[in-house]
Design an enzyme around this catalytic site. Structure first.
Site, PDB file in Angstrom:
ATOM      1  N   SER A  43       8.369  -3.030  -0.233  1.00 60.37           N
ATOM      2  CA  SER A  43       8.386  -3.002  -0.744  1.00 60.37           C
ATOM      3  C   SER A  43       8.874  -2.140  -1.706  1.00 60.37           C
ATOM      4  O   SER A  43       9.332  -1.456  -1.237  1.00 60.37           O
ATOM      5  CB  SER A  43       6.439  -2.522  -1.328  1.00 60.37           C
ATOM      6  N   LEU A 109       5.823   1.990   1.936  1.00 62.25           N
ATOM      7  CA  LEU A 109       5.494   1.621  -0.487  1.00 62.25           C
ATOM      8  C   LEU A 109       5.740   3.516  -0.382  1.00 62.25           C
ATOM      9  O   LEU A 109       5.535   3.894   0.283  1.00 62.25           O
ATOM     10  CB  LEU A 109       3.461   2.378   0.439  1.00 62.25           C
ATOM     11  N   ILE A 140       5.836   5.650   4.641  1.00 61.76           N
ATOM     12  CA  ILE A 140       6.116   6.427   3.375  1.00 61.76           C
ATOM     13  C   ILE A 140       7.313   6.305   2.700  1.00 61.76           C
ATOM     14  O   ILE A 140       8.447   6.704   3.672  1.00 61.76           O
ATOM     15  CB  ILE A 140       4.910   7.683   2.618  1.00 61.76           C
ATOM     16  N   LYS A 141       7.830   5.162   2.013  1.00 61.49           N
ATOM     17  CA  LYS A 141       9.195   5.860   1.201  1.00 61.49           C
ATOM     18  C   LYS A 141      10.067   6.548   0.575  1.00 61.49           C
ATOM     19  O   LYS A 141       9.448   6.736  -0.777  1.00 61.49           O
ATOM     20  CB  LYS A 141       9.531   3.972   0.842  1.00 61.49           C
ATOM     21  N   ILE A 142      10.834   6.823   1.506  1.00 60.00           N
ATOM     22  CA  ILE A 142      11.635   8.331   0.188  1.00 60.00           C
ATOM     23  C   ILE A 142      12.930   7.991   0.740  1.00 60.00           C
ATOM     24  O   ILE A 142      13.884   7.416   1.693  1.00 60.00           O
ATOM     25  CB  ILE A 142      11.167   9.527   1.316  1.00 60.00           C
TER      26      ILE A 142
END
Length: 369
Positions: A43, A109, A140-142
């Site tokens: 996403s 996310l 977790i998207k960074i």
């Protein structure tokens, strides 16, 4: 050959670059898992803006949340909605995660794009989202910005799975690959387990060709450059993968692998073809290789299912890829400048989508605007 199921036998995972409340509720994701061997979901703010900002699929849940949290700020309201979607997708993918022993089955996310240049803020947000989703198969998207690199290392060190996003250049990719290793090494030094921590490095593809092709069309590089149209992004990706293959043979990586560490897979993002003159499966057909992921928008997924070609193409003609990039440099196409600009534009684009998303949510309950 040519079906999505064929890709798994070649070592490539297929993820869906889309999430939406109605799609999840109606079993759309489960159908792709069952029929097309899909093993993940990504996403981003643009996807959530389209999902939440348009239509009424989220209105009932938002009203129920507002009734209990009348003073909640708009950001909290967004996170509540997003987390429910991510949890639902993660639960659908949990059997995949279990079957593959934590090697796949992930849903991603993203931290707020407003934090792209804030290391400490990114670390804090990653911890918060990880705890809020509370699923082992979330990433977790960074963003792989200069500020994101130390945040990636710290987040991996904390035992949180990470999807590194907005990678365009080989040098940026190498920096985040080393950040992943650094995080694992710190855990290993403390005696903490590293065998069920996963990460992907999301390397964006089609946008590079769009920018380079525009330069060529504008006359940069003259007639000689025309032979490079539609080829630079794939060459760039192939050389990133060649670096990965060399890196995992290094003593540094092998020491971690001996303790059960999973390699950080390259993930091809922005794989929908933007130029109608190119095949609609171009960025799937040409980037198939072991230990990689392709995250695909629904339309491109349908196209590959119908007429894609499954073959181990990623490792083919690496010398040719080097020649394409050396020609691009010789002809003044400035790939480094293009990739730097694309990172900035990517952060700005996601921030704009986030602005629009929060505005749409606020408008549904003006007292919170």
């Amino acid at each position: 050959m040519g079906h999505l199921n064929d890709l798994a036998s070649l070592g490539q995972a297929v993820w869906l670059d889309f999430v939406d409340r109605k799609f999840l509720a109606e079993g759309g994701l489960q159908k792709l898992v069952d029929e097309d061997a899909l093993t993940g979901v990504t996403s981003n703010p643009s996807i959530f803006e389209k999902a939440m900002g348009h239509g009424d699929a989220y209105d009932a849940e938002l009203a129920a949340y507002d009734a209990k949290n009348s003073d909640a700020p708009t950001m909290d309201r967004y996170e509540h909605l997003a987390i429910l979607d991510i949890q639902a997708a993660a639960d659908t993918l949990k059997p995949v995660y279990d079957r593959l022993d934590a090697k796949d089955g992930y849903v991603s996310l993203e931290v707020s794009p407003y934090l792209a240049n804030d290391t400490d803020g990114t670390i804090a947000e990653a911890r918060k989202l990880w705890a809020a989703v509370d699923r082992p198969n979330v990433m977790i998207k960074i963003p792989g910005t200069p500020a994101g690199v130390p945040a990636i290392a710290a987040t991996i060190d904390a035992g949180i799975n990470v999807n590194v996003t907005l990678l365009f250049s080989q040098s940026a990719y190498q920096a985040v690959a080393e950040a992943y290793v650094e995080g694992l090494e710190k855990r290993a030094e403390r005696g903490d387990p590293i065998d069920r921590i996963a990460s992907v490095a999301s390397f964006f593809v089609s946008r590079i060709d769009s920018e380079i092709d525009d330069k060529i069309d504008a006359g940069v590089g003259g007639d000689a450059a025309k032979a490079l149209k539609g080829k630079v992004a794939i060459a760039n990706a192939k050389l990133a993968y060649a670096w990965y293959e060399e890196f995992i043979t290094s003593a540094r990586w092998q020491a971690l692998a001996a303790k059960g560490a999973q390699p950080q897979r390259l993930l091809w993002a922005s794989t929908g073809t933007k130029n109608p003159d190119y095949p609609d499966t171009l960025y799937l057909d040409t980037l198939i290789g072991k230990d990689t992921v392709n995250t695909v928008p629904p339309k491109t997924l349908d196209a590959f299912r119908d007429h894609g070609t499954a073959a181990a193409t990623l490792g083919q003609d690496v010398a040719g890829a080097r020649h394409i990039l050396s020609e691009a440099e010789r002809l003044g196409l400035d790939l480094d400048g293009v990739t730097d600009t694309l990172v900035e534009e990517g952060v700005a684009s996601f921030s704009k989508a986030f602005d629009d998303l929060l505005g749409a949510i606020a408008a549904k309950h003006p007292a919170h605007a």
